[in-house]
Motif scaffolding. Structure first.
Motif, PDB file in Angstrom:
ATOM      1  N   LEU A 187       0.830  -1.214   0.000  1.00 15.50           N
ATOM      2  CA  LEU A 187       0.000   0.000   0.000  1.00 15.50           C
ATOM      3  C   LEU A 187       0.860   1.258   0.000  1.00 15.50           C
ATOM      4  O   LEU A 187       0.547   2.239  -0.672  1.00 15.50           O
ATOM      5  CB  LEU A 187      -0.920   0.019   1.228  1.00 15.50           C
ATOM      6  CG  LEU A 187      -1.872  -1.170   1.414  1.00 15.50           C
ATOM      7  CD1 LEU A 187      -2.736  -0.962   2.642  1.00 15.50           C
ATOM      8  CD2 LEU A 187      -2.745  -1.380   0.191  1.00 15.50           C
ATOM      9  N   ASP A 188       1.964   1.220   0.782  1.00 16.89           N
ATOM     10  CA  ASP A 188       2.814   2.410   0.928  1.00 16.89           C
ATOM     11  C   ASP A 188       3.934   2.440  -0.108  1.00 16.89           C
ATOM     12  O   ASP A 188       4.749   3.365  -0.094  1.00 16.89           O
ATOM     13  CB  ASP A 188       3.453   2.438   2.331  1.00 16.89           C
ATOM     14  CG  ASP A 188       2.410   2.458   3.431  1.00 16.89           C
ATOM     15  OD1 ASP A 188       1.265   2.859   3.134  1.00 16.89           O
ATOM     16  OD2 ASP A 188       2.731   2.080   4.571  1.00 16.89           O
ATOM     17  N   VAL A 229      -7.241  -3.713   9.391  1.00 17.45           N
ATOM     18  CA  VAL A 229      -7.703  -3.114   8.136  1.00 17.45           C
ATOM     19  C   VAL A 229      -8.377  -1.772   8.404  1.00 17.45           C
ATOM     20  O   VAL A 229      -8.140  -0.782   7.701  1.00 17.45           O
ATOM     21  CB  VAL A 229      -8.679  -4.074   7.416  1.00 17.45           C
ATOM     22  CG1 VAL A 229      -9.258  -3.414   6.180  1.00 17.45           C
ATOM     23  CG2 VAL A 229      -7.987  -5.373   7.052  1.00 17.45           C
ATOM     24  N   THR A 230      -9.217  -1.730   9.458  1.00 19.92           N
ATOM     25  CA  THR A 230      -9.902  -0.483   9.814  1.00 19.92           C
ATOM     26  C   THR A 230      -8.885   0.605  10.161  1.00 19.92           C
ATOM     27  O   THR A 230      -8.999   1.746   9.697  1.00 19.92           O
ATOM     28  CB  THR A 230     -10.846  -0.716  11.018  1.00 19.92           C
ATOM     29  OG1 THR A 230     -11.754  -1.765  10.687  1.00 19.92           O
ATOM     30  CG2 THR A 230     -11.631   0.535  11.360  1.00 19.92           C
ATOM     31  N   GLU A 244      -5.692   0.846   9.274  1.00 13.77           N
ATOM     32  CA  GLU A 244      -4.935   1.259   8.085  1.00 13.77           C
ATOM     33  C   GLU A 244      -5.777   2.199   7.219  1.00 13.77           C
ATOM     34  O   GLU A 244      -5.274   3.204   6.699  1.00 13.77           O
ATOM     35  CB  GLU A 244      -4.518   0.010   7.289  1.00 13.77           C
ATOM     36  CG  GLU A 244      -3.717   0.273   6.032  1.00 13.77           C
ATOM     37  CD  GLU A 244      -2.320   0.821   6.282  1.00 13.77           C
ATOM     38  OE1 GLU A 244      -1.789   0.633   7.395  1.00 13.77           O
ATOM     39  OE2 GLU A 244      -1.775   1.461   5.364  1.00 13.77           O
ATOM     40  N   THR A 245      -7.079   1.882   7.093  1.00 15.06           N
ATOM     41  CA  THR A 245      -7.958   2.738   6.288  1.00 15.06           C
ATOM     42  C   THR A 245      -8.144   4.097   6.958  1.00 15.06           C
ATOM     43  O   THR A 245      -8.137   5.134   6.285  1.00 15.06           O
ATOM     44  CB  THR A 245      -9.329   2.059   6.078  1.00 15.06           C
ATOM     45  OG1 THR A 245      -9.113   0.714   5.665  1.00 15.06           O
ATOM     46  CG2 THR A 245     -10.136   2.775   5.010  1.00 15.06           C
ATOM     47  N   MET A 246      -8.307   4.096   8.301  1.00 19.70           N
ATOM     48  CA  MET A 246      -8.430   5.374   9.025  1.00 19.70           C
ATOM     49  C   MET A 246      -7.201   6.240   8.772  1.00 19.70           C
ATOM     50  O   MET A 246      -7.305   7.442   8.543  1.00 19.70           O
ATOM     51  CB  MET A 246      -8.580   5.124  10.533  1.00 19.70           C
ATOM     52  CG  MET A 246      -9.965   4.661  10.951  1.00 19.70           C
ATOM     53  SD  MET A 246     -10.064   4.261  12.718  1.00 19.70           S
ATOM     54  CE  MET A 246     -10.279   5.897  13.445  1.00 19.70           C
ATOM     55  N   MET A 288      -5.186   6.137   6.215  1.00 16.43           N
ATOM     56  CA  MET A 288      -5.117   6.538   4.800  1.00 16.43           C
ATOM     57  C   MET A 288      -6.090   7.658   4.463  1.00 16.43           C
ATOM     58  O   MET A 288      -5.865   8.422   3.528  1.00 16.43           O
ATOM     59  CB  MET A 288      -5.492   5.340   3.920  1.00 16.43           C
ATOM     60  CG  MET A 288      -4.353   4.644   3.245  1.00 16.43           C
ATOM     61  SD  MET A 288      -4.983   3.154   2.436  1.00 16.43           S
ATOM     62  CE  MET A 288      -6.315   3.806   1.424  1.00 16.43           C
ATOM     63  N   THR A 289      -7.217   7.708   5.217  1.00 15.31           N
ATOM     64  CA  THR A 289      -8.297   8.614   4.823  1.00 15.31           C
ATOM     65  C   THR A 289      -8.486   9.756   5.818  1.00 15.31           C
ATOM     66  O   THR A 289      -9.518  10.424   5.804  1.00 15.31           O
ATOM     67  CB  THR A 289      -9.638   7.843   4.715  1.00 15.31           C
ATOM     68  OG1 THR A 289      -9.950   7.283   6.004  1.00 15.31           O
ATOM     69  CG2 THR A 289      -9.571   6.733   3.691  1.00 15.31           C
ATOM     70  N   LEU A 301     -14.207   2.264   3.574  1.00 16.07           N
ATOM     71  CA  LEU A 301     -13.966   0.823   3.599  1.00 16.07           C
ATOM     72  C   LEU A 301     -15.271   0.059   3.408  1.00 16.07           C
ATOM     73  O   LEU A 301     -15.341  -0.911   2.644  1.00 16.07           O
ATOM     74  CB  LEU A 301     -13.319   0.446   4.939  1.00 16.07           C
ATOM     75  CG  LEU A 301     -12.808  -0.977   5.099  1.00 16.07           C
ATOM     76  CD1 LEU A 301     -11.766  -1.303   4.044  1.00 16.07           C
ATOM     77  CD2 LEU A 301     -12.208  -1.160   6.489  1.00 16.07           C
ATOM     78  N   LYS A 359      -4.885   0.343  -3.321  1.00 17.56           N
ATOM     79  CA  LYS A 359      -4.811   0.293  -1.856  1.00 17.56           C
ATOM     80  C   LYS A 359      -6.148  -0.096  -1.260  1.00 17.56           C
ATOM     81  O   LYS A 359      -6.254  -1.025  -0.460  1.00 17.56           O
ATOM     82  CB  LYS A 359      -4.406   1.663  -1.294  1.00 17.56           C
ATOM     83  CG  LYS A 359      -3.006   2.086  -1.651  1.00 17.56           C
ATOM     84  CD  LYS A 359      -2.633   3.363  -0.917  1.00 17.56           C
ATOM     85  CE  LYS A 359      -1.308   3.888  -1.453  1.00 17.56           C
ATOM     86  NZ  LYS A 359      -0.743   4.908  -0.563  1.00 17.56           N
ATOM     87  N   LEU A 377      -7.288  -3.567   0.754  1.00 20.16           N
ATOM     88  CA  LEU A 377      -7.862  -3.490   2.105  1.00 20.16           C
ATOM     89  C   LEU A 377      -9.295  -4.008   2.143  1.00 20.16           C
ATOM     90  O   LEU A 377      -9.689  -4.682   3.099  1.00 20.16           O
ATOM     91  CB  LEU A 377      -7.812  -2.047   2.617  1.00 20.16           C
ATOM     92  CG  LEU A 377      -6.423  -1.546   3.007  1.00 20.16           C
ATOM     93  CD1 LEU A 377      -6.446  -0.056   3.286  1.00 20.16           C
ATOM     94  CD2 LEU A 377      -5.902  -2.303   4.227  1.00 20.16           C
TER      95      LEU A 377
END
Lengths: 209, 209
Positions: A75-76, A131-132, A134-136, A138-139, B5, B94, B98
């Motif tokens: 992802l990164d 996953v939650t 990582e998404t937090m 990212m966003t 997500l 990404k 996820l």
């Protein structure tokens, strides 16, 4: 069966790049602390089998951790990890995604073999939290970036959930009471949060934790 | 908790792009066929609860299937899926990685809630098979490409393992004997293999299955 997949999945378990093994170490110490035979009803007697089952939790926890590292590095678009080239750089994004999935599925098979559905639930929820988190991350909006509450919630999901829930799993396998299992969970949560807070501060003041 | 997500994970469950729902349909038909109360020891009486548990298997199977589609589309850099833009094209690699991980973790949590560790094992092994099959497909040598045995093994892992093992899970939840569970597995295996053989032949002679 598929040599390339096995090689990819083992990449970060090789001698020299196995990392600090922080999580497995904490979990085995937690097991030692909890495997005292207490005169409580339904308590599991201390045995080599119990220790072996708790060791499985330590292994599963490390597999989930490494799987999340493999996917995070894709992802990164990360180039390095643990002082060597990242797996996505060496073998490509495809193999890195599949190796992460492979480790997760192996972790799930190993979990199921423990024959304790509460423990399966705890660790499956951790993957959802990773996953939650990582998404937090990212966003994050600029408003959320200034909220300590948002930061702590994200940090729990990304870092503390894994160690806290696996500490709880070790306690449950030992046949400890709900109260003790909750204390084990809280210990892991505080340790995980503290670890990440220090690591994040070091981004500004030093090199790495 | 994280709207982006949730939106990504629901992408292929929306009306119009939910696909043929081939696997859930087969599983619910299998459940109907097996939920006959037989005078065998330990057989679970036919109940709405049993049906609900088997329906969970159908849901979990579709979640695992969609998760594998999301990751496959990232790996193949696919542009379209089910007649619309692929998730990786719309929301990026990404989010697609996820969202796949999220569906897998939710599937695992739902599995654990069925409180049957044999069923957890079966479906966890399927995820391992999906990854193995995808890797076999990616790394095929020109020699392997001419082996029918290799092709059938890859096809079992990539396509037939999911439907065969979930058919078996439906039988186990119904309290059927090992013999019946094996027959359910074989039915799913043959159906899955036949489905993929036709789909692959259509790559040469037609459009899609």
């Amino acid at each position: 069966e598929v040599p390339k997949l096995a090689a990819a999945a083992e990449y970060f378990f090789k001698f020299g790049v196995e990392g600090k093994r922080f999580r497995p170490t904490v979990l085995l110490l937690m097991a030692t602390a909890l495997n005292v035979h207490l005169p409580i009803p339904n308590s599991v007697p201390v045995s080599t089998e119990l220790r072996a089952r708790q060791q499985r939790i330590a292994e599963i926890t490390e597999m989930i951790h490494v799987a999340s590292l493999l996917h995070d590095d894709v992802l990164d678009d990360a180039d390095t990890r643990r002082g060597i080239k990242s797996l996505n750089l060496v073998m490509g994004n495809k193999v890195a995604v599949l190796a992460g999935d492979f480790l997760l599925s192996r972790a799930c098979v190993a979990l199921a073999s423990l024959r304790n559905t509460e423990v399966v639930s705890l660790l499956a929820t951790v993957v959802e939290h990773l996953v939650t988190g990582e998404t937090m991350q990212m966003t994050t909006t600029s408003e959320q970036r200034c909220s300590m509450e948002y930061y702590m919630q994200k940090t729990y999901y990304k870092t503390a959930s894994l160690i806290s829930n696996s500490c709880k799993a070790v306690a449950l396998l030992a046949g400890q009471t709900t109260e003790v299992a909750t204390l084990a969970f809280e210990y892991g949560r505080n340790l995980g949060l503290a670890f990440q807070l220090i690591d994040d501060v070091l981004d500004f003041t030093g090199t790495s934790a």
